[in-house]
Design an enzyme around this catalytic site. Structure first.
Site: not given
Length: 328
Positions: A122, A132, A197, A207, A218, A249
């Site tokens: 990433c 990302c 995800k 984070r 995001r 995830k």
């Protein structure tokens, strides 16, 4: 016996530890667990992560020792996350054979050659903006990011990584990485796709741990937590693009997605027990509300029962070392 009492007594097979083990459907072992590691360059000493008690940033100079100790504990696979001090707008350090990602891989493989080393592929940990992918005009540019993900994956494999795990959630990222690896002469290199995800609040501790906070969100590329069918579509698209494993995830809040995906694919499935999931158990245990070992084990078993073949977990090392996986 009362007339009409049911002849089926489920408790018959629960009375003895031996019979409970004989009929147990789901098992956990060290073979099923992957330990994530945060590696920071130019760091003098291990730095505890306040939002994830018990987890620390590992100094790059101590990585070889850390990998050796993880292997000694019985963990067989690690996923590496780099915390860069050389960030720029495009995350170019990840595409440099001398950059942090490549150095981490080389050190880990030299320390314990038999350790399975996976790279998280990433840009959020390596960019000044924290997104990302390649950020242009207020948005992440999908197609510009694809080419760079391909180069990043090649660098990782040529440094010695056993597997790459693209997590940017760009459309077409698996196909782009597969093509780049094949063209570079690495057709055998496996891809573990972060296939579903979600844009999740459970990432908060990660984070801060990885130094990839950002102004904004995001939501434009990570998945809406309300969408289950779309998650299946995302995962099956990654399968058609050449993914060798598929990941969901976070894990605990998305076990329904994991179970439904298990019915749709024959590929191995992974899930990621993310920082927020770890933190909930850890802080609750510190407060005396839960028993940490039994709660962590129950959650890991739930992930396995839902269909995961592999689990990425911050509990991996302790679970193996302290024998949490043993039958009660």
């Amino acid at each position: 016996m009362k007339a009409g009492f049911p002849q089926r007594r489920q408790r018959r097979l629960r009375r003895s530890p031996i019979t409970r083990r004989l009929v147990r459907e789901t098992y956990l072992s060290a073979d099923h667990l992957i330990a994530p590691i945060f590696v920071e360059e130019e760091l003098d000493d291990f730095t505890p992560i306040p939002s994830m008690p018990g987890i620390s940033r590992v100094p790059e100079h101590a990585l070889a020792r850390e990998i050796t100790e993880i292997a000694r504990d019985g963990v067989k696979a690690v996923m590496l996350f780099g915390i860069s001090h050389h960030k720029d707008a495009d995350g170019t350090d990840t595409m440099d054979p001398g950059g942090l990602m490549a150095r981490m891989v080389r050190v880990a493989k030299q320390a314990v050659p038999e350790m399975l080393v996976i790279t998280d592929n990433c840009f959020c940990e390596y960019t000044t903006h924290g997104h990302c992918g390649i950020y242009r005009d207020g948005a992440v540019h999908n197609d510009l990011t694809l080419a760079r993900l391909g180069r990043q994956a090649v660098v990782a494999i040529e440094a010695g990584a056993d597997m790459v795990a693209p997590s940017a959630m760009m459309d077409g990222q698996v196909a782009a990485i597969r093509r780049a690896l094949d063209e570079a002469g690495h057709p055998e290199a496996p891809i573990m796709a972060y296939a579903a995800k979600f844009a999740s609040a459970f990432y908060g501790p990660f984070r801060s741990a990885a130094g990839c906070d950002l102004a904004g969100d995001r939501l434009a590329y990570q998945m809406d937590s309300a969408n289950g069918r779309e998650a299946l579509l995302e995962a099956l698209l990654d399968e058609t693009e050449g993914a060798d494993l598929l990941m969901v995830k976070p894990a605990l809040a998305y076990l329904d997605v994991l179970a439904r995906l298990r019915d749709r694919t024959l590929l191995p499935l992974a899930c990621y027990q993310v920082g927020g999931e770890y933190a909930m158990i850890r802080f609750a245990a510190q407060a005396g509300a839960l028993d940490e070992a039994t709660t962590a084990r129950e959650c890991l078993l739930a992930m396995k029962r839902a269909g995961a073949d592999l689990i990425i977990s911050y509990y991996a090392r302790r679970a193996v070392r302290e024998r949490w996986l043993s039958d009660p």
